[in-house]
Design a protein around this motif. Structure first.
Motif, short mmCIF file in Angstrom:
data_model
loop_
_atom_site.label_atom_id
_atom_site.label_comp_id
_atom_site.label_asym_id
_atom_site.label_seq_id
_atom_site.Cartn_x
_atom_site.Cartn_y
_atom_site.Cartn_z
N ARG A 131 -23.92 -23.52 -16.41
CA ARG A 131 -23.83 -23.33 -17.85
C ARG A 131 -23.01 -22.08 -18.18
O ARG A 131 -22.22 -22.08 -19.14
CB ARG A 131 -25.23 -23.20 -18.44
N GLN A 132 -23.16 -21.04 -17.40
CA GLN A 132 -22.38 -19.83 -17.62
C GLN A 132 -20.89 -20.10 -17.43
O GLN A 132 -20.06 -19.65 -18.23
CB GLN A 132 -22.82 -18.73 -16.65
N THR A 133 -20.57 -20.82 -16.36
CA THR A 133 -19.17 -21.09 -16.06
C THR A 133 -18.49 -21.84 -17.21
O THR A 133 -17.38 -21.51 -17.62
CB THR A 133 -19.06 -21.91 -14.76
N GLU A 134 -19.17 -22.85 -17.73
CA GLU A 134 -18.61 -23.62 -18.85
C GLU A 134 -18.44 -22.75 -20.09
O GLU A 134 -17.42 -22.83 -20.79
CB GLU A 134 -19.53 -24.81 -19.16
N ALA A 135 -19.42 -21.91 -20.37
CA ALA A 135 -19.35 -21.05 -21.56
C ALA A 135 -18.27 -19.98 -21.42
O ALA A 135 -17.62 -19.62 -22.40
CB ALA A 135 -20.71 -20.40 -21.81
N ILE A 141 -19.21 -16.94 -24.27
CA ILE A 141 -19.84 -15.71 -23.80
C ILE A 141 -18.75 -14.81 -23.21
O ILE A 141 -17.64 -15.26 -22.92
CB ILE A 141 -20.94 -15.99 -22.76
N ASP A 142 -19.09 -13.54 -23.02
CA ASP A 142 -18.11 -12.58 -22.52
C ASP A 142 -18.18 -12.42 -21.00
O ASP A 142 -17.15 -12.26 -20.35
CB ASP A 142 -18.34 -11.21 -23.17
N VAL A 143 -19.39 -12.42 -20.46
CA VAL A 143 -19.53 -12.11 -19.04
C VAL A 143 -20.78 -12.81 -18.51
O VAL A 143 -21.76 -13.00 -19.22
CB VAL A 143 -19.61 -10.58 -18.82
N GLN A 159 -11.79 -16.19 -7.02
CA GLN A 159 -11.60 -17.09 -8.15
C GLN A 159 -12.79 -18.04 -8.18
O GLN A 159 -12.95 -18.87 -7.29
CB GLN A 159 -10.29 -17.87 -8.02
N LEU A 160 -13.63 -17.93 -9.19
CA LEU A 160 -14.81 -18.77 -9.30
C LEU A 160 -14.45 -20.16 -9.79
O LEU A 160 -15.01 -21.16 -9.37
CB LEU A 160 -15.81 -18.11 -10.26
N ALA A 161 -13.55 -20.24 -10.75
CA ALA A 161 -13.13 -21.50 -11.36
C ALA A 161 -11.79 -21.23 -12.03
O ALA A 161 -11.41 -20.08 -12.20
CB ALA A 161 -14.17 -21.98 -12.36
N SER A 278 -22.38 -12.49 -8.42
CA SER A 278 -21.09 -12.05 -8.94
C SER A 278 -21.12 -11.85 -10.44
O SER A 278 -21.85 -12.53 -11.16
CB SER A 278 -20.00 -13.09 -8.61
N VAL A 279 -20.32 -10.91 -10.89
CA VAL A 279 -20.02 -10.77 -12.31
C VAL A 279 -18.75 -11.57 -12.57
O VAL A 279 -17.74 -11.36 -11.89
CB VAL A 279 -19.82 -9.30 -12.70
N ALA A 280 -18.80 -12.50 -13.53
CA ALA A 280 -17.65 -13.36 -13.81
C ALA A 280 -17.22 -13.20 -15.26
O ALA A 280 -18.05 -12.99 -16.15
CB ALA A 280 -18.00 -14.82 -13.52
N TRP A 281 -15.91 -13.33 -15.48
CA TRP A 281 -15.36 -13.20 -16.82
C TRP A 281 -14.02 -13.93 -16.89
O TRP A 281 -13.44 -14.29 -15.87
CB TRP A 281 -15.18 -11.74 -17.19
N SER A 282 -13.56 -14.13 -18.11
CA SER A 282 -12.23 -14.72 -18.30
C SER A 282 -11.22 -13.59 -18.53
O SER A 282 -11.42 -12.75 -19.41
CB SER A 282 -12.22 -15.64 -19.52
N PRO A 283 -10.14 -13.54 -17.77
CA PRO A 283 -9.13 -12.50 -17.99
C PRO A 283 -8.43 -12.64 -19.34
O PRO A 283 -7.75 -11.70 -19.78
CB PRO A 283 -8.15 -12.70 -16.82
N ASP A 284 -8.61 -13.78 -20.01
CA ASP A 284 -8.03 -13.95 -21.34
C ASP A 284 -8.87 -13.29 -22.43
O ASP A 284 -8.41 -13.16 -23.57
CB ASP A 284 -7.89 -15.45 -21.67
#
Length: 297
Positions: A131-135, A141-143, A159-161, A278-284
């Motif tokens: 759910r986090q990955t999709e959001a 979400i931010d992180v 690279q998670l996704a 892991s802490v994941a985020w979008s670089p965008d």
């Protein structure tokens, strides 16, 4: 009406002398006088009057002075707020986390972040990795604080996704949870094969299919298929069911605080890879608040 006119008016009202006010404002007297005259023209009222050679505020001027000071104060606050927001000192951080992060990493990160940025609003909720990955991909979400799909070797940045980046912040082992009075509780370390005949309390697969399937796969590699008697969506419930004697369980560490007279945890001697957190985020995502959080991480 312009802010510079309001500032000039307030200084003249404080000095009640155009010459002294002009010095404070670094203006010439004629320029300052023109600003005041333009302000009075825009307002349609006289702000100053001369009484016996003295420069005084009119009744309208006295009333306007209080409002002018308030407008200037609010404009200064608006500037400071915009600057602090740009620095990431204000705003909202939308953070989601897997439950196993709540026992060690999440409190440490949030405690440090709250101390550094006390006025940032924290929007927090426990979500599954999927759910986090999709959001994160959708920008909702931010992180995220999540687990990769399967355990892997250590890596600083992965690279998670697609379009997502993550940084490993912890590596945790799989541990056995046992009722305190269980016959195996006397041992300090166990093998997966030691659990072959035991009933299991397991993660409900819909809550985390990757975790469920990976642990089942480890058991099968050890020579047995776990006999799952009970399922639960969260680790606290699993531990409670183990304490009640309904079975044993395999949990990703760190484990939740529990009564050692009810539940004990034992390490596994099997050569199993660690589970990365892991802490994941979008670089965008250009959120300044996110940038400050990632700096802290």
């Amino acid at each position: 009406m312009e802010l510079r006119q309001l500032r000039s008016f307030v200084v003249v009202a404080e000095e009640l002398n155009v010459g002294r006010a002009a010095v404070r404002l670094h203006l010439t007297q004629p320029s300052l006088s023109r600003q005041i005259a333009a302000l009075e023209h825009d307002l349609g009222v006289e702000l100053f009057a001369r009484v016996k050679r003295r420069f005084v505020l009119t009744s309208a001027g006295e009333t306007f002075l209080a409002d002018a000071r308030d407008l200037l104060r609010r404009s200064d606050e608006a500037v400071r707020t915009a600057q602090r927001t740009q620095r990431g000192e204000l705003g909202t951080l939308r953070l989601r986390f897997v439950q196993s992060a709540t026992f060690e990493v999440l409190p440490r990160l949030l405690g440090a972040f709250r101390q550094a940025y006390p006025e940032v609003v924290l929007d927090l909720e426990s979500w599954t990795t999927l759910r986090q990955t999709e959001a994160l991909r959708d920008g909702r979400i931010d992180v995220g604080l999540l687990r990769p799909s399967t355990p892997a070797g250590a890596s600083a940045v992965v690279q998670l996704a697609p379009k997502l980046t993550s940084r490993v912040v912890a590596e945790d082992a799989l541990v056995v949870a046992l009722p305190a009075q269980h016959r195996l509780a006397r041992r300090k370390r166990l093998r997966l094969a030691d659990l072959a005949e035991e009933p299991f309390v397991f993660y409900a697969r819909p809550s985390g299919p990757a975790v469920h399937d990976t642990i089942v796969g480890y058991c099968r590699a050890a020579g047995f298929t776990p006999r799952i008697e009970q399922e639960a969506a969260d680790v606290q419930t699993i531990v409670s069911l183990v304490a009640a004697g309904l079975g044993v369980s395999l949990l990703i560490g760190p484990t939740p605080p529990s009564n050692p007279d009810a539940v004990v945890y034992r390490e596994l001697s099997d050569d199993l890879p660690p589970w990365q957190l892991s802490v994941a985020w979008s670089p965008d995502n250009r959120s300044p608040v996110l940038a400050r959080f990632l700096e802290l991480v």
